[in-house]
Design a protein around this motif. Structure first.
Motif, PDB file in Angstrom:
ATOM      1  N   UNK A 209      41.078  87.140  42.643  1.00  0.00           N
ATOM      2  CA  UNK A 209      41.639  88.169  42.148  1.00  0.00           C
ATOM      3  C   UNK A 209      42.176  87.641  40.830  1.00  0.00           C
ATOM      4  N   UNK A 210      42.643  86.525  40.880  1.00  0.00           N
ATOM      5  CA  UNK A 210      43.350  85.866  39.569  1.00  0.00           C
ATOM      6  C   UNK A 210      42.364  85.716  38.481  1.00  0.00           C
ATOM      7  N   UNK A 211      40.972  85.234  38.685  1.00  0.00           N
ATOM      8  CA  UNK A 211      40.156  85.102  38.033  1.00  0.00           C
ATOM      9  C   UNK A 211      39.472  86.291  37.450  1.00  0.00           C
ATOM     10  N   UNK A 212      39.439  87.410  38.301  1.00  0.00           N
ATOM     11  CA  UNK A 212      39.046  88.756  37.748  1.00  0.00           C
ATOM     12  C   UNK A 212      39.886  89.283  36.447  1.00  0.00           C
ATOM     13  N   UNK A 213      41.181  88.831  36.573  1.00  0.00           N
ATOM     14  CA  UNK A 213      41.981  89.380  35.528  1.00  0.00           C
ATOM     15  C   UNK A 213      42.223  88.387  34.310  1.00  0.00           C
ATOM     16  N   UNK A 214      42.188  86.992  34.685  1.00  0.00           N
ATOM     17  CA  UNK A 214      42.403  85.950  33.618  1.00  0.00           C
ATOM     18  C   UNK A 214      41.261  85.254  33.373  1.00  0.00           C
ATOM     19  N   UNK A 215      40.337  84.945  34.123  1.00  0.00           N
ATOM     20  CA  UNK A 215      39.317  84.097  33.496  1.00  0.00           C
ATOM     21  C   UNK A 215      37.947  84.893  34.122  1.00  0.00           C
ATOM     22  N   UNK A 216      37.428  86.136  33.567  1.00  0.00           N
ATOM     23  CA  UNK A 216      36.278  86.560  33.981  1.00  0.00           C
ATOM     24  C   UNK A 216      35.055  85.876  33.927  1.00  0.00           C
ATOM     25  N   UNK A 217      34.999  85.094  33.141  1.00  0.00           N
ATOM     26  CA  UNK A 217      33.746  84.281  33.237  1.00  0.00           C
ATOM     27  C   UNK A 217      33.443  83.502  34.552  1.00  0.00           C
ATOM     28  N   UNK A 218      34.415  83.212  35.101  1.00  0.00           N
ATOM     29  CA  UNK A 218      34.544  82.524  36.580  1.00  0.00           C
ATOM     30  C   UNK A 218      33.794  83.423  37.602  1.00  0.00           C
ATOM     31  N   UNK A 219      33.490  84.544  37.304  1.00  0.00           N
ATOM     32  CA  UNK A 219      33.056  85.534  38.479  1.00  0.00           C
ATOM     33  C   UNK A 219      31.687  86.204  37.985  1.00  0.00           C
ATOM     34  N   UNK A 220      30.998  86.645  38.858  1.00  0.00           N
ATOM     35  CA  UNK A 220      29.800  87.634  38.740  1.00  0.00           C
ATOM     36  C   UNK A 220      30.321  88.870  37.988  1.00  0.00           C
ATOM     37  N   UNK A 221      29.632  89.645  37.174  1.00  0.00           N
ATOM     38  CA  UNK A 221      30.164  90.797  36.769  1.00  0.00           C
ATOM     39  C   UNK A 221      30.176  91.612  37.890  1.00  0.00           C
TER      40      UNK A 221
END
Length: 129
Positions: free
Chosen positions: A23-35
């Motif tokens: 969840x944190x990555x979705x808001x703060x580090x979007x490059x860490x998740x698949x689109x």
């Protein structure tokens, strides 16, 4: 979440059956998740009323507010009528948007019989970077 308290990152993670780091990555580090995963998280966050990380909590943790002060010697109205100042003042928020940094415009009037502005209170600026 059945009660009326504010939805938290942890609540959202439980609801979506993912980790709090995801969840944190979705808001703060979007490059860490698949689109696709990021889109799913943001869509559900909006539906469930989660507006993202709490800025106050983040500033306490990091010691940074992501707010900068723009000190104006003249009134904002006067500054917006000046072509160069207007261009700068309208462009600054657009420039800062990718960094999630906000502007706080502060007018500091010159002291009578002086061209110098009074000192700005450290307390007034303590919440700005």
């Amino acid at each position: 979440m059945t009660d009326q308290r504010r939805m938290t990152l942890k609540d959202l993670a439980q609801e979506l059956n993912v980790s709090t780091a995801t969840i944190s990555n979705a808001f703060n580090r979007p490059d860490q998740l698949s689109p696709a995963l990021r889109e799913r998280i943001l869509k559900e966050a909006k539906r469930l009323g989660y507006s993202g990380p709490d800025a106050k909590a983040r500033s306490l943790r990091t010691g940074r507010s992501r707010i900068i002060a723009v000190i104006l010697a003249e009134s904002l109205t006067y500054s917006l009528n000046d072509a160069v100042a207007s261009e700068f003042l309208s462009g600054l928020p657009k420039f800062l948007m990718p960094t999630a940094t906000r502007c706080c415009y502060c007018r500091v009037a010159a002291m009578p019989h002086s061209r110098r502005a009074p000192p700005i209170s450290p307390m007034a600026l303590s919440f700005m970077d």
